[in-house]
Design a protein around this motif. Structure first.
Motif, PDB file in Angstrom:
ATOM      1  N   ALA A 118       0.823  -1.131   0.040  1.00 46.21           N
ATOM      2  CA  ALA A 118       0.081   0.022  -0.017  1.00 46.21           C
ATOM      3  C   ALA A 118       0.966   1.316   0.058  1.00 46.21           C
ATOM      4  O   ALA A 118       0.174   2.325   0.193  1.00 46.21           O
ATOM      5  CB  ALA A 118      -0.854  -0.042   1.394  1.00 46.21           C
ATOM      6  N   SER A 119       2.145   1.216  -0.191  1.00 49.15           N
ATOM      7  CA  SER A 119       3.092   2.407   0.005  1.00 49.15           C
ATOM      8  C   SER A 119       2.768   3.213  -1.190  1.00 49.15           C
ATOM      9  O   SER A 119       2.329   2.729  -2.350  1.00 49.15           O
ATOM     10  CB  SER A 119       4.515   1.909  -0.165  1.00 49.15           C
ATOM     11  OG  SER A 119       4.921   1.179  -1.362  1.00 49.15           O
ATOM     12  N   GLN A 120       2.921   4.499  -1.319  1.00 54.22           N
ATOM     13  CA  GLN A 120       2.604   5.539  -1.951  1.00 54.22           C
ATOM     14  C   GLN A 120       3.680   5.262  -3.273  1.00 54.22           C
ATOM     15  O   GLN A 120       3.308   5.429  -4.462  1.00 54.22           O
ATOM     16  CB  GLN A 120       2.835   7.053  -1.565  1.00 54.22           C
ATOM     17  CG  GLN A 120       2.628   7.892  -2.572  1.00 54.22           C
ATOM     18  CD  GLN A 120       2.401   9.299  -1.894  1.00 54.22           C
ATOM     19  OE1 GLN A 120       2.718   9.549  -0.793  1.00 54.22           O
ATOM     20  NE2 GLN A 120       2.295  10.370  -2.737  1.00 54.22           N
ATOM     21  N   ALA A 121       4.825   5.006  -2.981  1.00 55.24           N
ATOM     22  CA  ALA A 121       5.744   4.834  -4.233  1.00 55.24           C
ATOM     23  C   ALA A 121       5.154   3.714  -4.984  1.00 55.24           C
ATOM     24  O   ALA A 121       5.368   3.575  -6.237  1.00 55.24           O
ATOM     25  CB  ALA A 121       7.249   4.383  -3.793  1.00 55.24           C
ATOM     26  N   PHE A 122       5.054   2.405  -4.381  1.00 55.30           N
ATOM     27  CA  PHE A 122       4.196   1.379  -5.169  1.00 55.30           C
ATOM     28  C   PHE A 122       3.095   1.455  -6.010  1.00 55.30           C
ATOM     29  O   PHE A 122       3.085   1.205  -7.251  1.00 55.30           O
ATOM     30  CB  PHE A 122       4.297   0.198  -4.215  1.00 55.30           C
ATOM     31  CG  PHE A 122       3.814  -1.071  -4.878  1.00 55.30           C
ATOM     32  CD1 PHE A 122       4.621  -1.994  -5.415  1.00 55.30           C
ATOM     33  CD2 PHE A 122       2.210  -1.430  -5.025  1.00 55.30           C
ATOM     34  CE1 PHE A 122       4.151  -3.145  -6.045  1.00 55.30           C
ATOM     35  CE2 PHE A 122       1.892  -2.641  -5.521  1.00 55.30           C
ATOM     36  CZ  PHE A 122       2.988  -3.276  -6.144  1.00 55.30           C
ATOM     37  N   GLN A 123       2.061   2.262  -5.296  1.00 56.15           N
ATOM     38  CA  GLN A 123       1.113   2.828  -6.110  1.00 56.15           C
ATOM     39  C   GLN A 123       1.417   3.498  -7.471  1.00 56.15           C
ATOM     40  O   GLN A 123       0.955   3.292  -8.276  1.00 56.15           O
ATOM     41  CB  GLN A 123       0.210   3.449  -5.084  1.00 56.15           C
ATOM     42  CG  GLN A 123      -0.270   2.527  -4.129  1.00 56.15           C
ATOM     43  CD  GLN A 123      -1.297   1.316  -4.664  1.00 56.15           C
ATOM     44  OE1 GLN A 123      -1.758   1.541  -5.606  1.00 56.15           O
ATOM     45  NE2 GLN A 123      -1.147   0.335  -3.702  1.00 56.15           N
ATOM     46  N   HIS A 124       2.413   4.501  -7.165  1.00 61.22           N
ATOM     47  CA  HIS A 124       2.891   5.280  -8.200  1.00 61.22           C
ATOM     48  C   HIS A 124       3.386   4.514  -9.228  1.00 61.22           C
ATOM     49  O   HIS A 124       3.053   4.631 -10.601  1.00 61.22           O
ATOM     50  CB  HIS A 124       3.724   6.453  -7.740  1.00 61.22           C
ATOM     51  CG  HIS A 124       4.305   7.272  -8.903  1.00 61.22           C
ATOM     52  ND1 HIS A 124       3.398   8.039  -9.572  1.00 61.22           N
ATOM     53  CD2 HIS A 124       5.520   7.093  -9.555  1.00 61.22           C
ATOM     54  CE1 HIS A 124       4.191   9.057 -10.563  1.00 61.22           C
ATOM     55  NE2 HIS A 124       5.371   8.521 -10.490  1.00 61.22           N
ATOM     56  N   LEU A 125       4.279   3.624  -8.908  1.00 64.50           N
ATOM     57  CA  LEU A 125       4.882   2.623 -10.106  1.00 64.50           C
ATOM     58  C   LEU A 125       3.972   1.637 -10.662  1.00 64.50           C
ATOM     59  O   LEU A 125       4.048   1.584 -11.911  1.00 64.50           O
ATOM     60  CB  LEU A 125       5.922   1.795  -9.357  1.00 64.50           C
ATOM     61  CG  LEU A 125       6.613   0.759 -10.107  1.00 64.50           C
ATOM     62  CD1 LEU A 125       7.319   1.500 -11.268  1.00 64.50           C
ATOM     63  CD2 LEU A 125       7.668  -0.309  -9.227  1.00 64.50           C
ATOM     64  N   THR A 126       2.876   1.226 -10.106  1.00 67.90           N
ATOM     65  CA  THR A 126       1.936   0.210 -10.542  1.00 67.90           C
ATOM     66  C   THR A 126       0.992   1.204 -11.494  1.00 67.90           C
ATOM     67  O   THR A 126       0.609   0.861 -12.701  1.00 67.90           O
ATOM     68  CB  THR A 126       0.901   0.003  -9.394  1.00 67.90           C
ATOM     69  OG1 THR A 126       1.616  -0.843  -8.532  1.00 67.90           O
ATOM     70  CG2 THR A 126      -0.079  -0.767  -9.844  1.00 67.90           C
ATOM     71  N   SER A 127       0.474   2.522 -11.259  1.00 67.65           N
ATOM     72  CA  SER A 127      -0.053   3.603 -12.172  1.00 67.65           C
ATOM     73  C   SER A 127       0.662   3.651 -13.310  1.00 67.65           C
ATOM     74  O   SER A 127      -0.008   3.520 -14.570  1.00 67.65           O
ATOM     75  CB  SER A 127      -0.392   4.485 -11.587  1.00 67.65           C
ATOM     76  OG  SER A 127      -1.137   4.841 -10.401  1.00 67.65           O
ATOM     77  N   GLN A 128       1.824   3.948 -13.139  1.00 68.42           N
ATOM     78  CA  GLN A 128       2.926   3.758 -14.789  1.00 68.42           C
ATOM     79  C   GLN A 128       2.883   2.853 -15.357  1.00 68.42           C
ATOM     80  O   GLN A 128       2.678   2.820 -16.725  1.00 68.42           O
ATOM     81  CB  GLN A 128       4.239   4.322 -14.252  1.00 68.42           C
ATOM     82  CG  GLN A 128       4.517   5.887 -13.662  1.00 68.42           C
ATOM     83  CD  GLN A 128       6.035   6.022 -13.030  1.00 68.42           C
ATOM     84  OE1 GLN A 128       6.610   5.206 -12.997  1.00 68.42           O
ATOM     85  NE2 GLN A 128       6.346   7.337 -13.222  1.00 68.42           N
ATOM     86  N   ARG A 129       2.997   1.439 -14.696  1.00 73.24           N
ATOM     87  CA  ARG A 129       3.161   0.066 -15.583  1.00 73.24           C
ATOM     88  C   ARG A 129       1.703   0.053 -16.140  1.00 73.24           C
ATOM     89  O   ARG A 129       1.531  -0.429 -17.225  1.00 73.24           O
ATOM     90  CB  ARG A 129       3.334  -0.825 -14.722  1.00 73.24           C
ATOM     91  CG  ARG A 129       4.839  -0.800 -14.238  1.00 73.24           C
ATOM     92  CD  ARG A 129       5.310  -1.892 -13.251  1.00 73.24           C
ATOM     93  NE  ARG A 129       6.921  -1.933 -13.114  1.00 73.24           N
ATOM     94  CZ  ARG A 129       7.269  -2.897 -12.232  1.00 73.24           C
ATOM     95  NH1 ARG A 129       6.560  -3.706 -11.276  1.00 73.24           N
ATOM     96  NH2 ARG A 129       8.575  -2.860 -12.086  1.00 73.24           N
ATOM     97  N   SER A 130       0.740   0.192 -15.356  1.00 72.70           N
ATOM     98  CA  SER A 130      -0.789  -0.013 -15.856  1.00 72.70           C
ATOM     99  C   SER A 130      -0.925   0.804 -17.055  1.00 72.70           C
ATOM    100  O   SER A 130      -1.726   0.371 -17.993  1.00 72.70           O
ATOM    101  CB  SER A 130      -1.828   0.296 -14.963  1.00 72.70           C
ATOM    102  OG  SER A 130      -3.068   0.236 -15.225  1.00 72.70           O
ATOM    103  N   LEU A 131      -0.817   2.058 -17.003  1.00 70.84           N
ATOM    104  CA  LEU A 131      -0.907   2.794 -18.210  1.00 70.84           C
ATOM    105  C   LEU A 131       0.065   2.434 -19.346  1.00 70.84           C
ATOM    106  O   LEU A 131      -0.416   2.553 -20.626  1.00 70.84           O
ATOM    107  CB  LEU A 131      -0.513   4.398 -17.928  1.00 70.84           C
ATOM    108  CG  LEU A 131      -0.403   5.472 -19.054  1.00 70.84           C
ATOM    109  CD1 LEU A 131      -1.861   5.627 -19.548  1.00 70.84           C
ATOM    110  CD2 LEU A 131      -0.070   6.921 -18.465  1.00 70.84           C
ATOM    111  N   GLU A 132       1.291   1.957 -19.186  1.00 64.35           N
ATOM    112  CA  GLU A 132       2.226   1.450 -20.140  1.00 64.35           C
ATOM    113  C   GLU A 132       1.666   0.365 -20.864  1.00 64.35           C
ATOM    114  O   GLU A 132       1.576   0.092 -22.152  1.00 64.35           O
ATOM    115  CB  GLU A 132       3.583   1.141 -19.788  1.00 64.35           C
ATOM    116  CG  GLU A 132       4.423   0.847 -20.600  1.00 64.35           C
ATOM    117  CD  GLU A 132       5.945   0.541 -20.207  1.00 64.35           C
ATOM    118  OE1 GLU A 132       6.861  -0.171 -21.008  1.00 64.35           O
ATOM    119  OE2 GLU A 132       6.034   0.944 -18.849  1.00 64.35           O
TER     120      GLU A 132
END
Length: 407
Positions: A118-132
């Protein structure tokens, strides 16, 4: 007198044949000669034949003794009783006890299906990968080899005929018996699913039964393992995708050579042989072998879906397989069976237990970890079991590569 129902293994001749077969097996295992193994196989064939004949004769005698007036009284006694698995009261982390089925289900849910990071850094990375991944898949699945009836038939015959059915109640044996009729229909259905990148919602439901682990306290959540019952038709499709995915990964060498689990032609013996050879060589040259064995806990249940799809894309897996995998993992649900109650909930993390595709997806998911460790230490992996070691001088401090690899 009580009715004695036929049991093909109760005669003295069958018991003697079983005893003789076991004696020959122990002798073959002890001596290991070709002749002893040949004698064991011959005794095993004789025992199997005797059991088959004894059962046939016993059932014939039983059928002859049953008349029309009392035949229905024998049915309940012929059927095997359903074994009901009971979940005991569970002790929670705070020392309290979960006594109601709903409370037990919540405790087991947290154990079987832990939430993702649930960390903010992980969520940010997940959003980037999902968009890609979404942008990449927006171009369509493209052309791919058509599904053939041979592929579907191979997966149908590979299933265990008497495996427990999923939530839809369809058993594998029925599908196998109806294969001549179903093959054209299933081939067309699976082809359309790959073209559209879809997977039916009813096939994304798992019926999860907690089974007690032997030798573990049944009053603790860790004393149970989840057994997921999945749709038989879905498992046929998953097996078909697994075969195509494995062909790409193996023929194009896209997996680390250090991974021995769930790969054709590889085994634990091969992984252990490499370690034993390396350690023996170190001892002969008066060097030291420092080894660490690791186990990734709850491996399948912690796989992040977005990260998995991104890694599939990074490995060069075709769009049509990635698009279908995204649909396969999306909006999954589970029905947790606790005693006589069923508790549904959503599953957003992990690959489904019991799926023929899950092992392949998992070893692909951790493949980049093996690639990162290879420059630092020697490594062998069998699915989620990792063995790291390094050869150093006999004296001196432990090398920093070990600590770096563990971090």
């Amino acid at each position: 007198a009580a009715q004695v129902y036929p049991k093909g293994h109760t005669s003295q001749q069958v018991a003697f044949a079983r005893k003789h077969m076991r004696r020959m097996l122990h002798r073959a295992q002890r001596l290991g000669t070709v002749l002893d193994w040949k004698l064991y196989r011959r005794s095993r064939c004789r025992f199997t034949s005797m059991v088959r004949k004894a059962k046939t004769l016993a059932w014939r005698d039983f059928y002859a003794s049953v008349n029309k007036s009392d035949m229905w009284q024998h049915i309940p006694r012929l059927l095997k009783p359903h074994q009901r698995i009971r979940v005991e009261d569970l002790q929670m982390d705070d020392g309290e006890w979960a006594q109601e089925d709903a409370a037990k289900a919540e405790v087991l849910k947290q154990r079987f299906f832990p939430p993702g990071p649930a960390s903010q850094a992980f969520q940010h990375l997940t959003s980037q990968r999902s968009l890609e991944v979404t942008t990449w898949l927006a171009d369509g699945v493209g052309d791919f080899p058509a599904v053939t009836e041979q592929e579907v038939h191979r997966r149908l015959t590979a299933m265990r005929a008497h495996a427990a059915p999923g939530p839809d109640g369809i058993v594998a044996r029925c599908v196998q018996e109806a294969a001549p009729t179903l093959l054209p229909v299933l081939r067309q259905l699976f082809q359309q699913m790959l073209e559209e990148g879809t997977h039916p919602a009813s096939w994304r439901v798992a019926r999860v039964v907690p089974v007690p682990k032997p030798g573990v306290d049944p009053h603790l959540a860790k004393g149970y393992r989840p057994i997921a019952l999945l749709s038989v038709l879905s498992k046929v499709m998953e097996g078909l995708v697994k075969d195509r995915l494995n062909h790409i990964l193996e023929s194009e060498h896209r997996l680390s050579d250090q991974q021995q689990g769930f790969r054709q032609g590889r085994s634990t013996e091969l992984a252990l042989w490499r370690f034993v050879t390396s350690a023996t060589s170190a001892l002969k040259t008066r060097k030291r072998c420092v080894a660490v064995a690791l186990d990734i806990e709850r491996a399948y249940d912690t796989v992040d879906h977005t990260a998995l799809l991104w890694k599939l894309k990074s490995k060069g897996i075709p769009r049509y397989l990635v698009a279908w995998t995204r649909a396969f993992l999306a909006d999954r649900k589970a029905q947790l069976v606790v005693n006589d109650a069923v508790f549904p909930f959503d599953v957003s993390v992990g690959v489904p237990q019991g799926s023929p595709l899950s092992p392949t997806l998992f070893i692909l998911f951790i493949d980049d970890l093996l690639e990162a460790l290879e420059p630092l230490v020697w490594i062998q992996a069998f699915a989620n079991d990792l063995l790291l070691w390094i050869i150093t001088a006999y004296r001196g401090a432990y090398p920093p590569e070990v600590q770096q690899a563990l971090r």
